[in-house]
Design an enzyme around this catalytic site. Structure first.
Site, short mmCIF file in Angstrom:
data_model
loop_
_atom_site.label_atom_id
_atom_site.label_comp_id
_atom_site.label_asym_id
_atom_site.label_seq_id
_atom_site.Cartn_x
_atom_site.Cartn_y
_atom_site.Cartn_z
CB SER A 44 14.55 -51.43 -5.85
OG SER A 44 15.20 -50.56 -6.74
CE LYS A 82 12.62 -50.15 -9.72
NZ LYS A 82 12.99 -50.30 -8.35
#
Length: 186
Positions: A44, A82
Protein backbone atom coordinates in the site's frame (compact mmCIF):
# COMPACT_ATOMS: atom_id res chain seq x y z
CA UNK A 1 45.87 -15.81 47.19
CA UNK A 2 43.11 -18.18 46.02
CA UNK A 3 40.52 -16.17 47.98
CA UNK A 4 41.72 -12.98 46.28
CA UNK A 5 41.35 -14.54 42.79
CA UNK A 6 37.85 -15.76 43.68
CA UNK A 7 36.90 -12.31 44.95
CA UNK A 8 38.23 -10.64 41.78
CA UNK A 9 36.34 -13.15 39.60
CA UNK A 10 33.08 -12.40 41.47
CA UNK A 11 33.62 -8.65 41.04
CA UNK A 12 34.29 -9.12 37.32
CA UNK A 13 31.18 -11.26 36.85
CA UNK A 14 29.09 -8.69 38.76
CA UNK A 15 30.43 -5.87 36.57
CA UNK A 16 29.43 -7.82 33.42
CA UNK A 17 25.97 -8.46 34.85
CA UNK A 18 25.59 -4.74 35.62
CA UNK A 19 26.60 -3.83 32.05
CA UNK A 20 24.12 -6.33 30.59
CA UNK A 21 21.26 -5.13 32.83
CA UNK A 22 21.96 -1.45 32.14
CA UNK A 23 22.16 -2.11 28.38
CA UNK A 24 18.87 -4.05 28.45
CA UNK A 25 17.14 -1.25 30.37
CA UNK A 26 18.43 1.41 27.93
CA UNK A 27 17.42 -0.63 24.86
CA UNK A 28 13.98 -1.41 26.32
CA UNK A 29 13.46 2.25 27.29
CA UNK A 30 14.44 3.49 23.82
CA UNK A 31 12.16 0.97 22.14
CA UNK A 32 9.23 1.78 24.43
CA UNK A 33 9.50 5.55 24.41
CA UNK A 34 11.80 6.86 21.65
CA UNK A 35 12.01 4.67 18.55
CA UNK A 36 11.32 1.16 17.30
CA UNK A 37 11.94 -0.98 14.23
CA UNK A 38 8.83 -1.93 12.23
CA UNK A 39 8.51 -4.38 9.33
CA UNK A 40 6.40 -3.09 6.42
CA UNK A 41 3.80 -5.58 5.22
CA UNK A 42 2.05 -5.26 1.88
CA UNK A 43 2.21 -2.91 -1.09
CA UNK A 44 0.00 0.00 0.00
CA UNK A 45 2.97 2.39 0.38
CA UNK A 46 4.82 1.38 -2.81
CA UNK A 47 7.06 2.94 -4.17
CA UNK A 48 8.07 4.66 -0.90
CA UNK A 49 8.23 1.34 0.95
CA UNK A 50 8.28 -2.22 -0.27
CA UNK A 51 6.87 -5.33 1.36
CA UNK A 52 9.20 -6.51 4.17
CA UNK A 53 11.23 -3.25 4.37
CA UNK A 54 12.31 -2.57 7.94
CA UNK A 55 11.88 1.04 9.05
CA UNK A 56 12.75 3.00 12.18
CA UNK A 57 9.79 4.79 13.74
CA UNK A 58 10.22 7.80 16.02
CA UNK A 59 7.71 7.87 18.87
CA UNK A 60 8.47 11.48 19.82
CA UNK A 61 8.20 13.36 16.53
CA UNK A 62 5.60 16.03 15.89
CA UNK A 63 3.35 14.76 13.08
CA UNK A 64 3.33 17.00 10.00
CA UNK A 65 1.58 16.84 6.64
CA UNK A 66 3.04 14.19 4.31
CA UNK A 67 4.81 12.31 7.14
CA UNK A 68 4.47 8.55 6.97
CA UNK A 69 2.98 7.33 10.23
CA UNK A 70 2.53 3.90 11.77
CA UNK A 71 -0.76 3.49 13.63
CA UNK A 72 -3.09 0.90 15.08
CA UNK A 73 -5.53 -0.11 12.36
CA UNK A 74 -9.14 0.80 13.14
CA UNK A 75 -10.36 -2.38 11.39
CA UNK A 76 -7.99 -5.13 12.55
CA UNK A 77 -5.34 -5.92 15.13
CA UNK A 78 -2.44 -4.76 12.96
CA UNK A 79 -0.18 -1.76 12.60
CA UNK A 80 -0.60 0.17 9.33
CA UNK A 81 1.68 2.69 7.68
CA UNK A 82 0.19 5.52 5.60
CA UNK A 83 0.97 9.10 4.61
CA UNK A 84 -0.64 11.95 6.56
CA UNK A 85 -2.58 14.09 4.08
CA UNK A 86 -4.89 16.02 6.40
CA UNK A 87 -4.03 17.52 9.79
CA UNK A 88 -6.57 18.85 12.29
CA UNK A 89 -8.39 21.82 10.73
CA UNK A 90 -7.54 20.86 7.13
CA UNK A 91 -10.05 20.63 4.29
CA UNK A 92 -9.08 17.80 1.93
CA UNK A 93 -10.28 17.20 -1.62
CA UNK A 94 -9.16 15.10 -4.58
CA UNK A 95 -10.20 16.31 -8.02
CA UNK A 96 -8.97 14.88 -11.34
CA UNK A 97 -6.02 13.17 -9.60
CA UNK A 98 -4.90 16.43 -7.97
CA UNK A 99 -4.79 16.70 -4.18
CA UNK A 100 -6.11 19.92 -2.66
CA UNK A 101 -5.53 20.74 1.00
CA UNK A 102 -7.18 23.95 2.18
CA UNK A 103 -7.68 24.90 -1.48
CA UNK A 104 -3.97 24.57 -2.38
CA UNK A 105 -3.02 22.00 -5.06
CA UNK A 106 -0.17 19.61 -4.22
CA UNK A 107 1.93 17.59 -6.61
CA UNK A 108 2.22 14.07 -5.22
CA UNK A 109 5.48 12.72 -6.63
CA UNK A 110 5.41 9.85 -4.12
CA UNK A 111 2.19 8.30 -5.54
CA UNK A 112 2.51 5.13 -7.62
CA UNK A 113 0.94 6.05 -10.96
CA UNK A 114 1.66 2.76 -12.72
CA UNK A 115 -1.31 0.60 -13.62
CA UNK A 116 -1.85 -2.57 -15.59
CA UNK A 117 -5.26 -1.37 -16.73
CA UNK A 118 -5.07 0.90 -19.82
CA UNK A 119 -8.67 2.00 -19.09
CA UNK A 120 -7.74 3.29 -15.64
CA UNK A 121 -8.44 7.02 -15.91
CA UNK A 122 -7.52 8.04 -12.38
CA UNK A 123 -5.17 6.73 -9.74
CA UNK A 124 -7.22 8.34 -6.96
CA UNK A 125 -10.96 8.80 -7.28
CA UNK A 126 -12.50 12.23 -6.79
CA UNK A 127 -13.67 12.94 -3.23
CA UNK A 128 -14.13 15.58 -0.60
CA UNK A 129 -13.52 15.00 3.07
CA UNK A 130 -17.21 15.60 3.70
CA UNK A 131 -18.20 12.84 1.25
CA UNK A 132 -15.87 10.35 2.94
CA UNK A 133 -16.18 11.08 6.64
CA UNK A 134 -19.07 13.54 6.92
CA UNK A 135 -16.77 16.34 8.17
CA UNK A 136 -15.92 19.60 6.40
CA UNK A 137 -12.45 19.59 7.97
CA UNK A 138 -10.28 17.14 9.87
CA UNK A 139 -11.39 17.33 13.53
CA UNK A 140 -8.98 18.09 16.37
CA UNK A 141 -7.00 15.02 17.42
CA UNK A 142 -7.51 13.23 14.09
CA UNK A 143 -5.59 12.63 10.83
CA UNK A 144 -6.65 11.87 7.26
CA UNK A 145 -4.23 9.31 5.74
CA UNK A 146 -3.70 7.79 2.29
CA UNK A 147 -1.42 5.08 0.96
CA UNK A 148 1.07 5.94 -1.79
CA UNK A 149 -0.14 3.00 -3.88
CA UNK A 150 -3.68 4.36 -4.11
CA UNK A 151 -5.08 1.55 -6.26
CA UNK A 152 -3.98 -1.02 -3.66
CA UNK A 153 -4.38 0.85 -0.39
CA UNK A 154 -6.97 0.61 2.32
CA UNK A 155 -6.84 4.00 4.04
CA UNK A 156 -8.99 6.90 5.30
CA UNK A 157 -11.11 6.61 2.15
CA UNK A 158 -12.25 3.23 3.47
CA UNK A 159 -12.11 3.33 7.28
CA UNK A 160 -12.21 7.02 8.10
CA UNK A 161 -10.00 9.29 10.16
CA UNK A 162 -7.19 8.12 12.43
CA UNK A 163 -7.08 9.24 16.05
CA UNK A 164 -3.77 10.71 17.20
CA UNK A 165 -4.05 8.25 20.12
CA UNK A 166 -3.76 5.37 17.62
CA UNK A 167 -0.45 6.70 16.22
CA UNK A 168 2.52 4.53 17.12
CA UNK A 169 5.12 6.78 15.51
CA UNK A 170 6.53 8.60 12.51
CA UNK A 171 8.74 6.72 10.01
CA UNK A 172 12.21 8.24 9.91
CA UNK A 173 14.37 5.89 7.85
CA UNK A 174 14.52 2.57 6.06
CA UNK A 175 16.86 0.40 8.09
CA UNK A 176 16.86 -2.62 5.82
CA UNK A 177 15.35 -2.26 2.34
CA UNK A 178 14.28 -5.74 1.34
CA UNK A 179 13.25 -4.41 -2.06
CA UNK A 180 16.88 -4.52 -3.15
CA UNK A 181 17.07 -8.27 -2.66
CA UNK A 182 15.18 -10.58 -4.97
CA UNK A 183 14.77 -14.26 -4.26
CA UNK A 184 13.54 -15.97 -7.37
CA UNK A 185 12.46 -19.40 -8.38
CA UNK A 186 12.03 -20.94 -11.80
Amino acid sequence: MQAEKTSNLKKEILSYIKIIVITAVVVFGCKQFLFAPIKVQGASMYPTYHDKDIIIVSKTSKIERFDQIVFQSPVEDELYIKRVIGLPGDKVEMKDDVLYVNGKAYKEDYVNRQTDDPNQLRITENFTLEQLVNEKEVPEGMYFVLGDNRLKSSDSRHYGLISEDAVYGDSKLILYPFSHFHIGSK
